[in-house]
Structure formats: structure tokens, C-alpha cells
Scaffold this motif. Structure first.
Motif, PDB file in Angstrom:
ATOM      1  N   ARG A 168       2.014   2.435  18.978  1.00  0.00           N
ATOM      2  CA  ARG A 168       1.441   2.060  17.761  1.00  0.00           C
ATOM      3  C   ARG A 168       2.503   2.239  16.758  1.00  0.00           C
ATOM      4  N   ILE A 169       2.415   1.171  15.802  1.00  0.00           N
ATOM      5  CA  ILE A 169       3.435   1.141  14.796  1.00  0.00           C
ATOM      6  C   ILE A 169       2.772   0.633  13.322  1.00  0.00           C
ATOM      7  N   ILE A 170       2.902   1.479  12.251  1.00  0.00           N
ATOM      8  CA  ILE A 170       2.543   1.101  11.040  1.00  0.00           C
ATOM      9  C   ILE A 170       3.782   0.930  10.192  1.00  0.00           C
ATOM     10  N   ALA A 171       3.865  -0.343   9.641  1.00  0.00           N
ATOM     11  CA  ALA A 171       5.231  -0.845   9.184  1.00  0.00           C
ATOM     12  C   ALA A 171       4.904  -1.415   7.714  1.00  0.00           C
ATOM     13  N   ALA A 172       5.859  -1.452   7.001  1.00  0.00           N
ATOM     14  CA  ALA A 172       5.568  -2.042   5.642  1.00  0.00           C
ATOM     15  C   ALA A 172       6.053  -3.375   5.704  1.00  0.00           C
ATOM     16  N   PRO A 173       5.659  -4.372   5.097  1.00  0.00           N
ATOM     17  CA  PRO A 173       5.950  -5.789   5.092  1.00  0.00           C
ATOM     18  C   PRO A 173       7.183  -6.147   4.986  1.00  0.00           C
ATOM     19  N   TYR A 174       7.988  -5.415   4.119  1.00  0.00           N
ATOM     20  CA  TYR A 174       9.288  -5.519   3.984  1.00  0.00           C
ATOM     21  C   TYR A 174       9.930  -4.506   3.192  1.00  0.00           C
ATOM     22  N   ASN A 175      11.297  -4.529   3.129  1.00  0.00           N
ATOM     23  CA  ASN A 175      12.007  -3.544   2.176  1.00  0.00           C
ATOM     24  C   ASN A 175      13.153  -3.921   1.611  1.00  0.00           C
ATOM     25  N   ILE A 176      13.872  -3.141   0.514  1.00  0.00           N
ATOM     26  CA  ILE A 176      14.942  -3.812   0.240  1.00  0.00           C
ATOM     27  C   ILE A 176      15.799  -2.772   0.641  1.00  0.00           C
ATOM     28  N   THR A 177      17.231  -2.983   1.516  1.00  0.00           N
ATOM     29  CA  THR A 177      17.982  -1.988   1.670  1.00  0.00           C
ATOM     30  C   THR A 177      19.364  -2.550   1.286  1.00  0.00           C
ATOM     31  N   PHE A 198       1.436  -2.007   6.187  1.00  0.00           N
ATOM     32  CA  PHE A 198       0.882  -1.419   5.254  1.00  0.00           C
ATOM     33  C   PHE A 198       1.951  -0.957   4.178  1.00  0.00           C
ATOM     34  N   GLN A 199       2.027  -1.120   2.983  1.00  0.00           N
ATOM     35  CA  GLN A 199       3.230  -0.784   2.221  1.00  0.00           C
ATOM     36  C   GLN A 199       3.227   0.811   2.110  1.00  0.00           C
ATOM     37  N   ILE A 200       3.880   1.429   3.058  1.00  0.00           N
ATOM     38  CA  ILE A 200       4.083   2.749   3.113  1.00  0.00           C
ATOM     39  C   ILE A 200       5.007   3.312   2.546  1.00  0.00           C
ATOM     40  N   PRO A 201       5.410   4.201   1.977  1.00  0.00           N
ATOM     41  CA  PRO A 201       6.374   5.105   1.158  1.00  0.00           C
ATOM     42  C   PRO A 201       7.679   4.745   2.078  1.00  0.00           C
ATOM     43  N   PHE A 202       9.002   5.143   1.028  1.00  0.00           N
ATOM     44  CA  PHE A 202      10.227   5.052   1.819  1.00  0.00           C
ATOM     45  C   PHE A 202      10.569   6.081   2.618  1.00  0.00           C
ATOM     46  N   ILE A 203       9.843   6.018   4.002  1.00  0.00           N
ATOM     47  CA  ILE A 203       9.872   7.079   4.628  1.00  0.00           C
ATOM     48  C   ILE A 203       9.718   6.592   6.143  1.00  0.00           C
ATOM     49  N   LYS A 204      10.683   7.079   7.272  1.00  0.00           N
ATOM     50  CA  LYS A 204      10.305   6.510   8.417  1.00  0.00           C
ATOM     51  C   LYS A 204      10.281   7.658   9.568  1.00  0.00           C
ATOM     52  N   TRP A 252      -4.571   6.109  11.382  1.00  0.00           N
ATOM     53  CA  TRP A 252      -4.470   4.925  11.981  1.00  0.00           C
ATOM     54  C   TRP A 252      -5.966   4.240  11.823  1.00  0.00           C
ATOM     55  N   THR A 253      -7.035   5.065  12.018  1.00  0.00           N
ATOM     56  CA  THR A 253      -8.437   4.564  12.137  1.00  0.00           C
ATOM     57  C   THR A 253      -9.037   4.415  10.445  1.00  0.00           C
ATOM     58  N   MET A 254      -8.303   4.675   9.310  1.00  0.00           N
ATOM     59  CA  MET A 254      -8.698   5.045   8.250  1.00  0.00           C
ATOM     60  C   MET A 254      -8.829   3.192   7.579  1.00  0.00           C
ATOM     61  N   ASP A 255      -9.697   3.041   6.675  1.00  0.00           N
ATOM     62  CA  ASP A 255      -9.837   1.916   5.940  1.00  0.00           C
ATOM     63  C   ASP A 255      -8.854   1.351   5.198  1.00  0.00           C
ATOM     64  N   LEU A 256      -7.854   2.127   4.951  1.00  0.00           N
ATOM     65  CA  LEU A 256      -6.808   1.811   4.065  1.00  0.00           C
ATOM     66  C   LEU A 256      -6.233   0.367   4.709  1.00  0.00           C
ATOM     67  N   PHE A 257      -6.449  -0.010   6.079  1.00  0.00           N
ATOM     68  CA  PHE A 257      -5.804  -0.983   6.612  1.00  0.00           C
ATOM     69  C   PHE A 257      -6.809  -2.246   6.651  1.00  0.00           C
ATOM     70  N   ASN A 258      -7.864  -2.084   6.144  1.00  0.00           N
ATOM     71  CA  ASN A 258      -8.864  -3.185   6.075  1.00  0.00           C
ATOM     72  C   ASN A 258      -8.252  -4.415   5.346  1.00  0.00           C
ATOM     73  N   MET A 259      -7.707  -3.975   4.416  1.00  0.00           N
ATOM     74  CA  MET A 259      -7.122  -5.111   3.486  1.00  0.00           C
ATOM     75  C   MET A 259      -5.891  -5.737   3.933  1.00  0.00           C
ATOM     76  N   THR A 260      -5.208  -5.150   4.924  1.00  0.00           N
ATOM     77  CA  THR A 260      -3.958  -5.575   5.435  1.00  0.00           C
ATOM     78  C   THR A 260      -3.966  -6.310   6.906  1.00  0.00           C
ATOM     79  N   THR A 261      -2.945  -7.006   7.265  1.00  0.00           N
ATOM     80  CA  THR A 261      -2.756  -7.584   8.453  1.00  0.00           C
ATOM     81  C   THR A 261      -2.731  -6.665   9.509  1.00  0.00           C
ATOM     82  N   ASP A 262      -3.481  -7.086  10.463  1.00  0.00           N
ATOM     83  CA  ASP A 262      -3.308  -6.261  11.856  1.00  0.00           C
ATOM     84  C   ASP A 262      -2.830  -7.226  13.048  1.00  0.00           C
ATOM     85  N   TYR A 263      -1.678  -6.798  13.580  1.00  0.00           N
ATOM     86  CA  TYR A 263      -1.033  -7.562  14.731  1.00  0.00           C
ATOM     87  C   TYR A 263      -1.449  -6.896  16.102  1.00  0.00           C
ATOM     88  N   LYS A 264      -1.686  -7.736  16.945  1.00  0.00           N
ATOM     89  CA  LYS A 264      -1.636  -6.959  18.305  1.00  0.00           C
ATOM     90  C   LYS A 264      -1.460  -8.160  19.323  1.00  0.00           C
TER      91      LYS A 264
END
Length: 264
Positions: A168-177, A198-204, A252-264
Motif C-alpha cells: 500500500r502506498i500513499i504518495a504526494a502527487p509531486y514534490n520539489i527536490t 494525497f499531498q502529505i507533509p515532507f516526510i517519508k 488508509w480508510t479515512m475520508d480524506l482520500f475521497n477527493m483524491t485519485t485512487d490508483y490500483k
């Protein structure tokens, strides 16, 4: 022509004895010859030459043409060395994996199974090692990536998927490095596993089998990750890792992903 000692040593690494090295080097200059010709040129006793040439044939260093007498022809050295190089690398990789597993299975029993890892290169190598040890599950949160990291992780993750590991992977759309954009989700979605964006914070974070995890942090400026500040925290406290895994699955089961893209 004189042969460097380093070349003799290299042939020993390839598994040749002194007599085998002499016979092989002789044949590389003769290209094709009989046993008596090789014996005379190499200085190897004729009584030993036949067995030595038979051994070299078995090891892939020469070919034998049937007849009276037998004719021995050297296999092109580049073919021999490339094949031997691949075999040695495979053996070293296998040995490294086994020794690391022994080391890391014991080191977790030490009083404080938490270590710091500095530098993006070392961190990525540790990520790949952890992914390679996965037997059942991998949970990954990727708020940022280093340059060329996604490709390296994809390769390791694909191998885990082939072993039947659930990922299972939760990933930000992009980041600047280092002021350059990295399209994280676009590249990761090539994997055949569960992925949410999901645009999660700068942590991995990478969590393996509820047994170990690696947390990676970086300083950032104006929205750009500074890769040279990367620090990884490698944790093998089982109870802590189990708790973080459960929290991950809850998120992973929370509603915060409802407005994001889900790939599988």
C-alpha cells in the motif's frame, strides 16, 4: 610475454589453480593446441596436463575438438571473464543478503534498535534493503522523493509484488527536490498495487511486515526539499512499528482520500 602477478591473482579468484592458470595463459597465446604443445609451452608436466585441461573445459575456459590427438581451443577471454564476473557478483549478492539478514536479525535484540542514517544515497540503499526483506506487507508514505529514487524503488517494489507481498502506498502527487520537480504519483502508479494520492507533509516512511520501519526527514526551503539534509531513522522496536502500521491502515480508510485519485 611476462604476466602480472595481479592477473595470476585474478585467475585464482576465478577458481583456477597454479597449474590451471599456467595452462590457460599458455592456451590464450597458442589459441589452439594439443596437450603436449600446451605442456611444453606452459611448463606444466604432461602427466598432469590432461587432467588440468579437462578441468579447464569443465569450468568453461576452453573447448575440446575430438580427434587424435585432442585439440584444445581457448574460449575468448572476454566471454570467460564476463560469465565469471556475473557468477561472482551473484555469489557476493547472495552472501551479502545472508550475512545482512543474520546481522539485522541479531542487532534488533540490542538495547536500542534505533539508528540514524545520513545522506540520501545511503537512505535509498536502506529503503531497497528493507523492501527486499518484505515477506507479507509493505506500507509506504511518500511525501517527497529524491532524484531517480522512484525508478529505483519501483524496481525493488516490483520484485516484492512478484513474491506476493501486499503493498500500500500513499504518495504526494509531486514534490520539489533541490529546486527540481519530481512527479511522484505519476511514476509510482505504474506499479500493480494499491496506491492513493494525497499531498502529505515532507516526510517519508517505509514499514515492513510490522517489524521494522524507516522514517526519512529533510529540511526544506520555499517548498523545496534540501536533499543534503536527509536523515533516516531506522526503527526495529516491534511494538512501535506495529502501532504505526495500525495507524497507517486507519488513515488508509479515512475520508480524506475521497477527493483524491485512487490508483490500483
Amino acid at each position: 610475454m611476462p604476466i602480472k602477478q595481479a592477473t595470476i591473482n585474478a585467475l585464482k579468484i576465478l577458481g583456477l589453480t597454479d597449474y590451471e592458470s599456467k595452462a590457460y595463459l599458455s592456451l590464450t597465446s597458442l589459441i589452439s593446441a594439443t596437450a603436449s604443445e600446451i605442456s611444453e609451452d606452459s611448463g606444466v608436466p604432461l602427466s598432469r596436463t590432461y587432467d588440468i585441461l579437462k578441468s579447464l573445459h569443465k569450468k568453461g575456459f576452453l573447448e575440446i575438438t575430438r580427434g587424435k590427438p585432442l585439440i584444445y581451443r581457448v574460449v575468448p577471454p572476454q566471454d570467460v571473464f564476463e560469465k565469471s564476473r556475473m557468477k561472482i557478483k551473484e555469489e557476493l549478492d547472495e552472501a551479502e543478503s545472508e550475512v545482512i539478514n543474520i546481522y539485522e536479525s541479531q542487532i534488533s535484540k540490542s538495547p536500542a534498535p534505533i539508528w540514524l542514517i545520513y545522506g540520501s544515497d545511503k537512505i535509498v540503499k536502506k529503503e531497497i534493503k528493507i523492501i527486499g526483506r518484505a515477506k507479507s506487507t509493505l506500507h509506504i508514505a511518500a511525501g517527497f522523493m529524491f532524484h531517480e529514487e522512484v525508478e529505483k524503488l519501483n524496481e525493488a517494489l516490483n520484485k516484492s509484488l512478484k513474491r506476493g507481498v501486499q503493498i500500500r502506498i500513499i504518495a504526494a502527487p509531486y514534490n520539489i527536490t533541490d529546486d527540481e520537480k519530481i512527479d511522484i504519483s505519476e511514476d509510482i502508479k505504474k506499479l500493480d498495487c494499491e496506491i492513493k494520492t494525497f499531498q502529505i507533509p515532507f516526510i517519508k516512511a517505509i514499514i515492513r511486515d510490522k517489524k521494522e520501519m524507516l522514517l526519512i526527514f529533510c529540511k526544506f526551503k520555499d517548498g523545496s526539499v534540501i536533499s543534503q539534509t536527509a536523515i533516516g531513522v531506522w526503527n526495529q522496536y516491534t511494538e512501535f512499528v506495529e502501532t504505526i502500521t495500525d495507524l497507517y491502515n486507519l488513515v488508509w480508510t479515512m475520508d480524506l482520500f475521497n477527493m483524491t485519485t485512487d490508483y490500483k
